[in-house]
Design a protein around this motif. Sequence first.
Motif, PDB file in Angstrom:
ATOM      1  N   ALA A  83       0.826  -1.211   0.000  1.00  0.00           N
ATOM      2  CA  ALA A  83       0.000   0.000   0.000  1.00  0.00           C
ATOM      3  C   ALA A  83       0.858   1.258   0.000  1.00  0.00           C
ATOM      4  O   ALA A  83       0.458   2.292  -0.509  1.00  0.00           O
ATOM      5  CB  ALA A  83      -0.940  -0.010   1.209  1.00  0.00           C
ATOM      6  N   ARG A  84       2.052   1.162   0.583  1.00  0.00           N
ATOM      7  CA  ARG A  84       2.894   2.365   0.696  1.00  0.00           C
ATOM      8  C   ARG A  84       3.406   2.848  -0.664  1.00  0.00           C
ATOM      9  O   ARG A  84       3.921   3.951  -0.756  1.00  0.00           O
ATOM     10  CB  ARG A  84       4.060   2.093   1.642  1.00  0.00           C
ATOM     11  CG  ARG A  84       5.138   1.211   1.075  1.00  0.00           C
ATOM     12  CD  ARG A  84       6.108   0.757   2.150  1.00  0.00           C
ATOM     13  NE  ARG A  84       5.445  -0.153   3.089  1.00  0.00           N
ATOM     14  CZ  ARG A  84       5.938  -0.493   4.269  1.00  0.00           C
ATOM     15  NH1 ARG A  84       7.077   0.002   4.668  1.00  0.00           N
ATOM     16  NH2 ARG A  84       5.298  -1.342   5.056  1.00  0.00           N
ATOM     17  N   PHE A  85       3.297   2.011  -1.681  1.00  0.00           N
ATOM     18  CA  PHE A  85       3.785   2.439  -2.996  1.00  0.00           C
ATOM     19  C   PHE A  85       2.660   3.195  -3.699  1.00  0.00           C
ATOM     20  O   PHE A  85       1.862   2.634  -4.437  1.00  0.00           O
ATOM     21  CB  PHE A  85       4.276   1.234  -3.792  1.00  0.00           C
ATOM     22  CG  PHE A  85       5.346   0.489  -3.044  1.00  0.00           C
ATOM     23  CD1 PHE A  85       6.527   1.128  -2.667  1.00  0.00           C
ATOM     24  CD2 PHE A  85       5.156  -0.825  -2.649  1.00  0.00           C
ATOM     25  CE1 PHE A  85       7.503   0.469  -1.932  1.00  0.00           C
ATOM     26  CE2 PHE A  85       6.134  -1.494  -1.919  1.00  0.00           C
ATOM     27  CZ  PHE A  85       7.302  -0.843  -1.559  1.00  0.00           C
ATOM     28  N   ASP A  86       2.588   4.487  -3.405  1.00  0.00           N
ATOM     29  CA  ASP A  86       1.452   5.295  -3.831  1.00  0.00           C
ATOM     30  C   ASP A  86       1.875   6.573  -4.554  1.00  0.00           C
ATOM     31  O   ASP A  86       1.058   7.423  -4.848  1.00  0.00           O
ATOM     32  CB  ASP A  86       0.593   5.655  -2.610  1.00  0.00           C
ATOM     33  CG  ASP A  86       1.377   6.435  -1.547  1.00  0.00           C
ATOM     34  OD1 ASP A  86       2.571   6.763  -1.802  1.00  0.00           O
ATOM     35  OD2 ASP A  86       0.819   6.714  -0.476  1.00  0.00           O
ATOM     36  N   VAL A 123       3.741   8.937  -3.256  1.00  0.00           N
ATOM     37  CA  VAL A 123       4.078  10.030  -2.342  1.00  0.00           C
ATOM     38  C   VAL A 123       5.583  10.080  -2.086  1.00  0.00           C
ATOM     39  O   VAL A 123       6.224  11.109  -2.304  1.00  0.00           O
ATOM     40  CB  VAL A 123       3.319   9.903  -1.000  1.00  0.00           C
ATOM     41  CG1 VAL A 123       3.814  10.953   0.002  1.00  0.00           C
ATOM     42  CG2 VAL A 123       1.826  10.058  -1.221  1.00  0.00           C
ATOM     43  N   PHE A 155       8.061   7.061  -2.503  1.00  0.00           N
ATOM     44  CA  PHE A 155       9.028   6.095  -3.036  1.00  0.00           C
ATOM     45  C   PHE A 155       8.880   5.914  -4.537  1.00  0.00           C
ATOM     46  O   PHE A 155       7.787   5.657  -5.024  1.00  0.00           O
ATOM     47  CB  PHE A 155       8.842   4.736  -2.349  1.00  0.00           C
ATOM     48  CG  PHE A 155       8.710   4.842  -0.854  1.00  0.00           C
ATOM     49  CD1 PHE A 155       9.754   5.373  -0.094  1.00  0.00           C
ATOM     50  CD2 PHE A 155       7.559   4.444  -0.209  1.00  0.00           C
ATOM     51  CE1 PHE A 155       9.642   5.484   1.281  1.00  0.00           C
ATOM     52  CE2 PHE A 155       7.441   4.555   1.163  1.00  0.00           C
ATOM     53  CZ  PHE A 155       8.478   5.081   1.913  1.00  0.00           C
ATOM     54  N   PHE A 177      -2.627   8.535  -6.252  1.00  0.00           N
ATOM     55  CA  PHE A 177      -2.425   7.164  -5.745  1.00  0.00           C
ATOM     56  C   PHE A 177      -2.826   6.156  -6.818  1.00  0.00           C
ATOM     57  O   PHE A 177      -2.064   5.243  -7.162  1.00  0.00           O
ATOM     58  CB  PHE A 177      -3.305   6.898  -4.505  1.00  0.00           C
ATOM     59  CG  PHE A 177      -2.958   7.722  -3.287  1.00  0.00           C
ATOM     60  CD1 PHE A 177      -1.728   8.349  -3.151  1.00  0.00           C
ATOM     61  CD2 PHE A 177      -3.880   7.845  -2.244  1.00  0.00           C
ATOM     62  CE1 PHE A 177      -1.426   9.088  -2.010  1.00  0.00           C
ATOM     63  CE2 PHE A 177      -3.590   8.575  -1.102  1.00  0.00           C
ATOM     64  CZ  PHE A 177      -2.360   9.203  -0.988  1.00  0.00           C
ATOM     65  N   ARG A 232      -0.304   3.642  -9.055  1.00  0.00           N
ATOM     66  CA  ARG A 232      -0.367   2.191  -8.900  1.00  0.00           C
ATOM     67  C   ARG A 232      -0.791   1.513 -10.195  1.00  0.00           C
ATOM     68  O   ARG A 232      -0.316   0.430 -10.531  1.00  0.00           O
ATOM     69  CB  ARG A 232      -1.282   1.846  -7.725  1.00  0.00           C
ATOM     70  CG  ARG A 232      -0.672   2.302  -6.389  1.00  0.00           C
ATOM     71  CD  ARG A 232      -1.659   2.347  -5.245  1.00  0.00           C
ATOM     72  NE  ARG A 232      -2.099   1.048  -4.774  1.00  0.00           N
ATOM     73  CZ  ARG A 232      -1.404   0.262  -3.968  1.00  0.00           C
ATOM     74  NH1 ARG A 232      -0.217   0.637  -3.539  1.00  0.00           N
ATOM     75  NH2 ARG A 232      -1.875  -0.901  -3.573  1.00  0.00           N
TER      76      ARG A 232
END
Lengths: 496, 497
Positions: free
Chosen positions: B323-326, B328, B330, B344, B348
Motif C-alpha cells: 500500500a505504501r507504494f502510492d 508520495v 518512493f 495514488f 499504482r
Amino acid sequence: MSPLRPDGDDWIFEASGTRWVPVIGLEVHAQLATRTKFLCPCAYEAGAQPNTQVCPVCTGQPGALPQLNAEAIKLAVRAALALGCDVAPRSKFDRKNYFYCDIPKNYQITQYDQPYCTGGGIRLASGRFVRLNRIHLEEDAGKAIHDRGDVTLVDLNRAGVPLIESVTEADLQTPEDAAAYLTALREILIYTGASSADMEKGEFRCDVNISVHPEGEEWRTKVEIKNLNSFSNVQAAIRYEVPRQILAWESPDPADHPVQETRLYDVAAGVTRSMRKKEGEADYRYFPDPDLPPILVPAAFIERQRSLLPELPAARRERYQRDLGLSEYDAGVLTLQRAVADFFEATARLSGQPKEACNWITNELLRALSGDEIEATCIDELRLKPFDLSELLGLLAAGKVGGGAARQIFSLMLTSGRAAGEILVDLGLEQIDDEEQLSEWCREALAGRASVAAEVRAGNLKAIGALMGPVMAASGGKANPTRVRELLLRLIHDAD
Amino acid sequence: MSDWLELDAVAWRARATQGGAALCAGVDASLAAIASLDGQVQAFAVNLADSARERARALAQRLDAGEIPGPLFGVPIALKANMCLEGVETHCGSKLLKGYAPPYSATFVQRVIDAGAIPVGMTHMDEFAMGSSSENSAYETPRNPWDLSRTPGGSSGGSAAAVASCMVPLALGSDTGGSVRQPASFCGLFGLKPSYGRVSRYGLVAFGSSLDAVSPLARSVRDIEQLLFVISGADPRDATCCDLPALEPGSGDPPEATSLRIGVPAEYFGAGIEQGVRETALAALAELKKLGAELVPVDLPHTSYAIPTYYVVATAEASSNLARFDGVAFGQRASGDGSLQGMFAATREAGFGEEVKRRVLLGTYVLSAGYHDKWYGRAQRVRTLLRQDFERAFEKVDLIAGPTSPTTAFRLGERNSDPLAMYQADACTVPTSLAGLPAMSLPVGFTAAADGTQLPVGLQLIAPALEEARILRLAALLERATGAGSQRPPLAAGEFS
C-alpha cells in the motif's frame, strides 16, 4: 442558533411536545510521554523542523519493520490502572488500512479487536459515572499541510508517536459532563505520568459522538464531531449540535434528518459542518500485524505498575479537606498539578503546618510562578524546595520573623535559592523581641499621643494601631508585633 | 583469473585471504565473468562493479595490515533486488520503484558486508517477489544457465542464475513460498529457506510478512552453512526474529546417516509431479537408504490446501505491505487527475505489473469486511492444520524429503498465460513456508527434458523449526557420497579455461 433551551439540569429538550434526550460519548487520543516513538528509536519533540525526527521505520521505508517501545506499554498500563480498567494479559496489534499521504505505510498500527485494556471509568464530581468501553494503543500519523499553494507538504515528525485512544460509553448528557470528564481524564493522565496531555501541542485530542432521541425511545443515528482543540470548544460544539439534531429530526422531510457522518466544529462561526458522509462502515481491512508478536502483560508487571501509581487528584482533594482541614477551593488549587500537590505535601509534612504551607503555596509561590520576576514557570524548575519553605514556616511559627520580613525572605529565596535562615541573618531581618528596646520605642510612640492612649483606655482596642505604626517604623519593621502590642497595652494601663 | 570461478565461497575466502592482491584478483575475476556472461544470463539488475572494486581494495589493505579476516572475507556476493543496501537502487523488479535507493542497509546485508563479503550486484526477480519464473518483471528476465531458453525459476531467478553460471559463488534470495528453493532446484544449486525467525527480515522489502525468509543460494553445503551463520541471529529491529545466537557452522565430517529416519510423504510424489523429477528424487532417497537412513512413509493430509491457503495469506499481507507504494515518497509518481487519491490510483495503475495487481486485488478482497473470516480467517485456521501435519510427522521422523518442484525448469513464456498453473509450481514448497519450517533444495541429479536437454532436479529436505543443522548434516553427507551439485553448466565451464 436554535431557539431550543434545555429543560432544567437534566438537559432534556422540549420541542413540539416531545422530550428529547441527548446521548454523548467521547473519544480521546492522548500522546504517551515516552522519550522515543512507539515503533522506532526516534526522539520526538513537538515544534521541531519538519522531517528532522524521522528514520527508515517511521517514514515507512520499504523493508523497515516496527520495534515496540516497552516504555509505551508501561505508561499505557499505568493510565489503564489509574482509570480502573482491566488490563488484558494478552493483546495484539492490527493494521488499519487506508490511503492518505500523512500515513507513510498507508496503514496504521493499532489495536482492533483485542485492545490492551477494557472497562473502567471516571466518577465525575456531579456523581455521574462515565464508563470507559476500552483503551487501545496506536501510532500517530504525520501531518499533511495543504495551505502552501498547489502542493501538499507532509511532515512525518509526529508519525509513529505513541497514542492511547480511550473510548467512553455514551454515558454523558451535558456539555458540563463532557468538560468534567475531559478535565478528570487529563488530570489522571498527567498524574500517572502517562501523558503531558498538553492540548495546545496536540497531546490530548478529543472527538465527540452525539445523538438525540425522544425520551424512552431507541437511540438514533450518531454524529461524530472532530476538530475540538479545547474543552470550551467541546462544550460549544455540544451546545450547537444537540439542538441542531433535534430540529433536524423535527423536520417533516426525512431528507433533513441527521445522517451518520463526521462533522467539523468551526470555531469562528460556532457551528458544526459536515465533513464526510459515511456510506456504511468504512472498510479498513483490519488484520493482525504480522510484524509484531502479541503483547503479553504478566500479572506481576501489572501489580508492580499498580504499586507505582500515585494517589489520584480526586482522592487527594478529599484527603486534604478531611485530614488537613483545607477548603475545597484550596484543595482544588493544590491538586491541579501533581508537582504542586507533591510540593505541598512535602512542605506540610516537614513543617507540620499544612494550612500555612497551603497559604504560602497558593498565594506566594503560584503567583511568583505565573509572574515574570523569576525564570521558572513550573514548580519543578524552582531552586526553592519544600525543605526551604518549611524552614521559613518554622521561623514564622517561632516568632523569629514577621510576616512582612518573611515575604521579603521568600522572594529572595526564590531568586537566589539560598536558605531562609541565612537570608534572615544577612539582612538582619530577625524579629526584635528585646524588652528594653521595644519598651523604649513604645514610650516614644506614646509620647505626644495621649489622645490615642485615652481612646484605648476607653475600650477602643482598635485605636492601638495608631501606636503600633510608629513602633514598627522605628524598628524598621522588625519589632515583634505581638510583643509590641502587649507592651503598649501594659504601658497604657500602667499609666492609669 | 578464471580458475577463481570454480571455487565455492569457503575455498574462495581461503584463497583471497592469502593476501590483498589475491583478494582483488578474485573480485576482478567475478566482475569479468559478469561482464562476459551476464549479457546472456541477465542475472543482474544493478551492477556494483565500481563499489565492489573499491571495497576489495579497502579489504585488501585491511588484510595486509594484519586484520583477522571475517568468515566471508573477499567473497563476491549477489543480492536480490528487494534487499536494502544503502544508496543502491532497490527496485524490486517494479517500474514503480525505479530509482528508489533506500537510505539504510538491511541487517542481513550489513552482516554480510561486516563478514567481508563484497556485493557485486543486485539481481533480477519477479516484481515484489510475486512469481515462479522471474518473468513478472518490468526489467530483463534472467535465464537458466543450463538452457538459456528456460527460466531459472523465481522469484529469486537472478540470484540463482548468477550462482549457477559461476559469476559469483554466493547469493542471497528471498523465499516466501519457494522463491529460493525452486530456483535452486531449477539451476542445480543448494538453496536453504531458514526457519521463520532465524534471519532478521529488517531491510527485506516485504511481500508476505509472516512467510518471507532471507535465504542463501550456493554451490556447496558448507557455503550455505557459512552464509547462514553470518546472517542469522537475534536482531532488535525485527520483532519476529528469534532471540537466538547465530547458527554456528558444524565442525568436522558429517555424521553417519544410520541413525536418521527420513519421512517420505506420498502427497509430494503424487499427480502433477513430472516423471523424471519423481524418478530422480526417488533415486536420491535410495541413495540415502544406501547410506543407512531409514525411509518412513508419513502423511501430510492437508497438503492440497496449501496453495489456496498460501494465496490468501500471502496476498492479504502483500495488499497491505504494498500500500505504501502510492507515489508520495518512493520511486515513481503518476499525477492522474491531480487529486491525492487520483495520484495514488494513477501511480499504482501505471507502476504495478499485472501479477502484482492481481495479488493486491485478491488480498484486498480476502481482507474486506464480510469476507474477512470466510477467507483470511479460514486460511489462518488451515495454516494451523498444515503446521500440525508436520508436527505429527516429526513425531516419527527426523527429516522429511521430497521433490522441491513438480517440474524441471520450464521454457520462458510457457506458463505466462495461466497464473493458476504457475501457482502450482509452488505446491511442494508452500506447506513449509506456511508452517515456518526450514527447508533446503539440494541438487540430486538430472533428467532429460522433452527436447533432450539435461536439466537439474532438486530434492527438498524439511526439518522441524530451528533444526537447520539436521538438514545441513544430511545434505553434506549426500554431497560427499554422490558429488551432488558438482556439475557446472557448459556456459560457465567455458569461462573456467
